[in-house]
Design an enzyme around this catalytic site. Structure first.
Site, mmCIF file in Angstrom:
data_model
loop_
_atom_site.group_PDB
_atom_site.id
_atom_site.type_symbol
_atom_site.label_atom_id
_atom_site.label_comp_id
_atom_site.label_asym_id
_atom_site.label_seq_id
_atom_site.Cartn_x
_atom_site.Cartn_y
_atom_site.Cartn_z
ATOM 1 N N CYS A 97 -9.278 7.941 -6.693
ATOM 2 C CA CYS A 97 -10.310 8.789 -6.099
ATOM 3 C C CYS A 97 -11.572 7.959 -5.874
ATOM 4 O O CYS A 97 -11.857 7.030 -6.617
ATOM 5 C CB CYS A 97 -10.687 10.007 -6.942
ATOM 6 S SG CYS A 97 -9.304 11.059 -7.325
ATOM 7 N N ARG A 156 -9.048 4.265 -2.033
ATOM 8 C CA ARG A 156 -8.897 4.707 -3.421
ATOM 9 C C ARG A 156 -8.094 6.005 -3.521
ATOM 10 O O ARG A 156 -7.759 6.457 -4.614
ATOM 11 C CB ARG A 156 -10.265 4.940 -4.049
ATOM 12 C CG ARG A 156 -11.131 3.703 -4.063
ATOM 13 C CD ARG A 156 -12.452 4.012 -4.714
ATOM 14 N NE ARG A 156 -12.282 4.347 -6.102
ATOM 15 C CZ ARG A 156 -12.209 3.486 -7.085
ATOM 16 N NH1 ARG A 156 -12.293 2.198 -6.832
ATOM 17 N NH2 ARG A 156 -12.048 3.866 -8.333
ATOM 18 N N TRP A 203 -7.042 11.230 -4.776
ATOM 19 C CA TRP A 203 -5.659 10.818 -5.012
ATOM 20 C C TRP A 203 -5.198 11.713 -6.161
ATOM 21 O O TRP A 203 -5.630 11.553 -7.300
ATOM 22 C CB TRP A 203 -5.614 9.353 -5.404
ATOM 23 C CG TRP A 203 -4.237 8.774 -5.506
ATOM 24 C CD1 TRP A 203 -3.477 8.278 -4.483
ATOM 25 C CD2 TRP A 203 -3.465 8.582 -6.695
ATOM 26 N NE1 TRP A 203 -2.282 7.815 -4.974
ATOM 27 C CE2 TRP A 203 -2.241 7.978 -6.313
ATOM 28 C CE3 TRP A 203 -3.667 8.863 -8.034
ATOM 29 C CZ2 TRP A 203 -1.249 7.656 -7.224
ATOM 30 C CZ3 TRP A 203 -2.678 8.541 -8.958
ATOM 31 C CH2 TRP A 203 -1.482 7.944 -8.542
ATOM 32 N N ASN A 227 -13.879 11.186 -10.620
ATOM 33 C CA ASN A 227 -12.796 10.206 -10.578
ATOM 34 C C ASN A 227 -12.378 9.958 -12.014
ATOM 35 O O ASN A 227 -13.206 9.528 -12.825
ATOM 36 C CB ASN A 227 -13.294 8.913 -9.913
ATOM 37 C CG ASN A 227 -12.298 7.780 -10.045
ATOM 38 O OD1 ASN A 227 -11.101 8.012 -10.105
ATOM 39 N ND2 ASN A 227 -12.791 6.558 -10.099
ATOM 40 N N GLY A 228 -11.110 10.228 -12.339
ATOM 41 C CA GLY A 228 -10.649 10.023 -13.716
ATOM 42 C C GLY A 228 -9.772 11.193 -14.134
ATOM 43 O O GLY A 228 -9.308 11.958 -13.292
ATOM 44 N N GLU A 264 6.850 -11.066 -5.294
ATOM 45 C CA GLU A 264 5.662 -10.608 -4.574
ATOM 46 C C GLU A 264 6.023 -10.211 -3.133
ATOM 47 O O GLU A 264 5.528 -9.209 -2.607
ATOM 48 C CB GLU A 264 4.593 -11.716 -4.594
ATOM 49 C CG GLU A 264 3.378 -11.470 -3.727
ATOM 50 C CD GLU A 264 2.626 -10.175 -4.038
ATOM 51 O OE1 GLU A 264 2.915 -9.525 -5.054
ATOM 52 O OE2 GLU A 264 1.760 -9.799 -3.213
ATOM 53 N N LYS A 314 5.576 -6.555 -1.428
ATOM 54 C CA LYS A 314 4.795 -6.339 -0.197
ATOM 55 C C LYS A 314 5.581 -5.514 0.791
ATOM 56 O O LYS A 314 5.085 -4.549 1.359
ATOM 57 C CB LYS A 314 4.484 -7.668 0.463
ATOM 58 C CG LYS A 314 3.218 -8.412 0.441
ATOM 59 C CD LYS A 314 1.918 -7.883 0.057
ATOM 60 C CE LYS A 314 1.844 -7.019 -1.141
ATOM 61 N NZ LYS A 314 1.045 -7.327 -2.222
ATOM 62 N N GLU A 358 6.116 -1.886 -0.387
ATOM 63 C CA GLU A 358 4.851 -1.142 -0.393
ATOM 64 C C GLU A 358 4.497 -0.611 0.997
ATOM 65 O O GLU A 358 4.142 0.550 1.150
ATOM 66 C CB GLU A 358 3.691 -2.063 -0.821
ATOM 67 C CG GLU A 358 3.494 -2.214 -2.305
ATOM 68 C CD GLU A 358 2.335 -3.151 -2.618
ATOM 69 O OE1 GLU A 358 1.494 -2.772 -3.438
ATOM 70 O OE2 GLU A 358 2.251 -4.252 -2.044
ATOM 71 N N HIS A 380 25.591 -12.713 -10.720
ATOM 72 C CA HIS A 380 25.738 -11.811 -11.865
ATOM 73 C C HIS A 380 25.508 -10.355 -11.480
ATOM 74 O O HIS A 380 25.265 -9.521 -12.352
ATOM 75 C CB HIS A 380 24.762 -12.215 -12.976
ATOM 76 C CG HIS A 380 25.016 -13.591 -13.504
ATOM 77 N ND1 HIS A 380 26.198 -13.939 -14.104
ATOM 78 C CD2 HIS A 380 24.258 -14.711 -13.472
ATOM 79 C CE1 HIS A 380 26.154 -15.223 -14.451
ATOM 80 N NE2 HIS A 380 24.980 -15.711 -14.057
ATOM 81 N N LYS A 413 -5.013 1.864 -4.322
ATOM 82 C CA LYS A 413 -5.459 0.482 -4.509
ATOM 83 C C LYS A 413 -5.689 0.175 -5.977
ATOM 84 O O LYS A 413 -5.390 -0.901 -6.460
ATOM 85 C CB LYS A 413 -6.749 0.282 -3.709
ATOM 86 C CG LYS A 413 -7.349 -1.105 -3.802
ATOM 87 C CD LYS A 413 -6.632 -2.041 -2.876
ATOM 88 C CE LYS A 413 -7.105 -3.462 -2.976
ATOM 89 N NZ LYS A 413 -5.984 -4.373 -2.638
HETATM 90 C C1 G6P Z 1 -1.928 -1.057 -7.574
HETATM 91 C C2 G6P Z 1 -2.045 -1.694 -6.205
HETATM 92 C C3 G6P Z 1 -1.448 -3.098 -6.226
HETATM 93 C C4 G6P Z 1 -2.092 -3.934 -7.319
HETATM 94 C C5 G6P Z 1 -1.979 -3.255 -8.683
HETATM 95 C C6 G6P Z 1 -2.814 -3.960 -9.735
HETATM 96 O O1 G6P Z 1 -0.597 -0.775 -7.831
HETATM 97 O O2 G6P Z 1 -1.408 -0.898 -5.235
HETATM 98 O O3 G6P Z 1 -1.673 -3.715 -4.973
HETATM 99 O O4 G6P Z 1 -1.477 -5.183 -7.378
HETATM 100 O O5 G6P Z 1 -2.469 -1.907 -8.595
HETATM 101 O O6 G6P Z 1 -4.166 -3.845 -9.379
HETATM 102 P P1 G6P Z 1 -5.305 -4.799 -9.910
HETATM 103 O O7 G6P Z 1 -6.569 -4.242 -9.303
HETATM 104 O O8 G6P Z 1 -5.290 -4.672 -11.409
HETATM 105 O O9 G6P Z 1 -5.016 -6.180 -9.467
#
Ligand code: G6P
Length: 615
Positions: free
Chosen positions: A2, A27, A77, A103-104, A488, A492, A495, A511, A610
């Site tokens: 949020c 957010r 969110w 937010n929280g 990674e 990506k 996501e 395996h 995010k």
């Molecule tokens: C969320 C985001 C990711 C990010 C992760 C950790 O899942 O969608 O893109 O890598 O949080 O976030 P941070 O701010 O701790 O790197």
């Protein structure tokens, strides 16, 4: 998650709040709302869906007049209660005089709700936030600050709050506990926001609220208090980012812009940490900011903890530390680490990586490690974030604001920080010599230009993505550093494009994973570790024999995969331990282009946020 904003000044608040929320949509974006205080009292307008639905509602007049020069806003969110108009913030008390954005998570909201209902309050939403508005009203006696401080005593959980009241209309109250909040100090106007980009249009002078602090914003000044009501003095910080850094800069999406920001971000992260000593002139690394001295060489172990993309940076950190320093190193997923029963040693050094510096699990892992007496180095992109404030030492990634949910430039700059720390460790421990160091520094410096070169050829990846667009399964495989990059790359792709993608350590293929391979599969093999080329070559042949389309990412001077793979993408030659910074770029681009071709918004993938500030 949020995002919250607030404004008090001389201009119309509503458009300012909406523009601020646009900067915070990353957010959360399942609903939004604003509350404005004007001559007619408090007006609220909120809407399910993206911010544009709220804008349409305001413009169409379905929302009320919304005139006035003070207000608060929220982009959501959902945690408690599905996305809906009713569950959107701001939430108000029964009479509608007090509005709250939050937010929280209020952990004891069910208990508070039952208590308030027993006192005759009827609730409208399913949110945890609504209890806050009613609690403040319960304690309100003409002084909003006093009522808020009283209400806080009963709240358990995390919050950043913005609060306004039509019976105390000349101020906004903002408080925080374990959720980020920044105060922007303008001229004749003051603002609140969950993150700096939402303030930059107005000011670069900010106050960072600490946990359990309250700010009272008037038009011409800001006062600070502890949650107990004691007056606090705070230092103003100046933000160096300019507003343009938080804009798309001509790119179709933030993700593409941020992929292209990488050459500059890499240089910005590296340069301030280099120095030339002499005579004779000799280049070295300067990590004064993290207080490096001989005592670091005594570290018995390095533990790196993080979540998501930052955890993949941690894995590469583990390999880099082992390779460059010969110190035992572990990489841990923060959400696992915090619930394990880990063994600590006071000689351990913890490196905690987080782009936002606010990820709840990462902060919890850091706090556990700190309690054990170990030294904590934070690597984060957000100045003044909770991680930065609580760690012993901080090394910033100078990537600038990362807005797209999928992390790109934060990842490669996190790697840059890791390499700098590992090299400095290696120097102290004698695994890297004074003579050997300049070779690494040269290679680190070249990465920016090499990334630029890769990006100049992005159409090759775009064309490939166009051809492979229908593949329902995409697997990445590699060994050592290349395995971490595979993780990674698969993240990506899933996501932003919702493709079923996975990463395998190539040696594990036989395996189990090979059972999944058929002609609907694309396998991308990342091959930058020359000692393992032969093994990778065999793995590529194995998946090809099962019908998979195959692509290889390797150096521009390697031809051995030309006959094995269907297509080979080339990255500039660098030291093999540094290759992840380059090999991940084609994979970032591939994920981006697949998402765009599928008509998806890569900046705001479904179900993701995010910054995950809840467990
Ligand atoms: C969320 C985001 C990711 C990010 C992760 C950790 O899942 O969608 O893109 O890598 O949080 O976030 P941070 O701010 O701790 O790197």
């Amino acid at each position: 998650m949020c995002g919250i904003v607030g404004y008090i000044g001389s201009e119309e608040a509503a458009p300012i709040l909406i523009r601020g929320l646009k900067k915070l949509e990353y957010r959360g974006y399942d609903s939004a709302g604003i509350a404005v205080l004007g001559a007619g009292g408090l007006e609220v307008c909120k809407s399910k869906g993206a911010l544009r639905f709220l804008e349409e509602k305001i413009q169409s007049g379905t929302g009320k007049a919304l005139t006035g020069s003070a207000g608060i806003g929220h982009t959501r969110w959902a945690t408690h209660g599905e996305p809906s108009d009713i569950n959107s913030h701001p939430h108000t008390d029964v009479s509608g005089k007090i509005a709250v954005v939050h937010n929280g998570i209020i952990e004891n909201h069910a208990k508070l709700k039952a208590w308030l209902e027993a006192h005759g309050v009827s609730f409208r939403s399913e949110t945890d936030t609504e209890v806050i508005a009613h609690l403040i009203d319960f304690h309100f006696n003409g002084d909003l600050l006093q009522a808020v401080l009283e209400a806080l005593k009963r709240l358990e959980g995390s919050y950043a709050l913005g609060i306004i009241c039509e019976e105390d209309p000349e101020r906004i109250i903002a408080v925080r506990r374990e959720s980020p909040l920044v105060i922007g100090a303008g001229k004749g106007e003051n603002l609140i926001a969950s993150d700096v980009p939402a303030l930059l249009e107005h000011t670069r002078d900010v106050y960072y609220l600490e946990d359990r602090e309250a700010a009272v914003l008037y038009r011409d000044h800001v006062e600070f208090y502890s949650e107990e009501g004691e007056v606090r003095r705070k230092e103003l910080s100046h933000v160096e980012w300019d507003a343009a850094a938080a804009e798309k800069g001509g790119y179709a999406h933030f993700m593409l812009k941020e992929i292209h920001d990488q050459p500059k971000a890499l240089t910005d992260t590296l340069r301030p940490r280099l120095k030339t000593d002499g005579p004779p002139a000799r280049r070295s690394i300067s990590l004064e900011e993290i207080g490096f001295d001989g005592s670091w060489a005594e570290a018995g172990r390095v533990v790196i903890a993080a979540c998501g993309t930052a955890w993949h940076a941690a894995m590469i950190g583990k390999y880099a530390f082992e390779h460059l320093t010969r110190i035992p190193a572990d990489a841990d997923i923060a959400s696992e680490y915090r619930y394990r029963d880990p063994i600590f040693d006071r000689k351990d050094i913890f490196i905690i990586i987080s782009q936002s510096g606010e990820t709840a699990d990462t902060l919890a892992a850091m706090r556990m490690a700190k309690k054990s007496g170990a030294r904590i180095i934070a690597i984060t992109n957000v100045v003044g974030s909770t991680l930065a404030r609580e760690a012993d030492l901080v090394m910033y990634t100078w990537a600038g604001p990362e807005i797209a949910v999928a992390s790109t430039k934060a990842f490669t700059t996190q790697l840059m920080c890791i390499y700098l720390i590992a090299l400095q460790f290696g120097l102290l421990r004698g695994t890297i010599t004074e003579e050997g160091l300049p070779g690494y520094i040269d290679a680190l410096e070249q990465l920016s230009g090499q990334a630029d070169k890769l990006l100049a050829d992005k159409e090759t990846i775009q064309r490939f993505a166009y051809q492979q667009f229908n593949k329902s399964k995409v697997f990445y495989m590699g060994r050592l550093f290349d395995y971490a990059v595979s993780l990674e790359s698969a993240l990506k792709l899933k996501e932003v494009s919702y493709t079923h993608s996975e990463a395998f350590a190539a040696g594990e293929l036989k395996h189990g994973p090979i059972a999944l391979v058929d002609d609907s599969t694309l396998v991308v093999a990342i091959c930058t570790q020359s000692a393992l080329f032969e093994k990778m070559d065999s793995n590529i042949k194995e998946v090809k024999a099962r019908g998979a389309a195959t692509a290889v990412i390797t150096y521009d001077d390697v031809s051995r995969f030309d006959k094995t793979a269907d297509v080979v993408f080339r990255i500039p030659r660098t030291l093999e331990s540094l290759s992840p910074i380059l090999s991940v770029i084609p994979c970032q681009l591939y994920a981006y282009y697949i998402a765009v071709q599928r008509g998806l918004d890569p900046d705001k993938p479904r179900n993701l946020a995010k910054s995950v500030t809840v467990e």
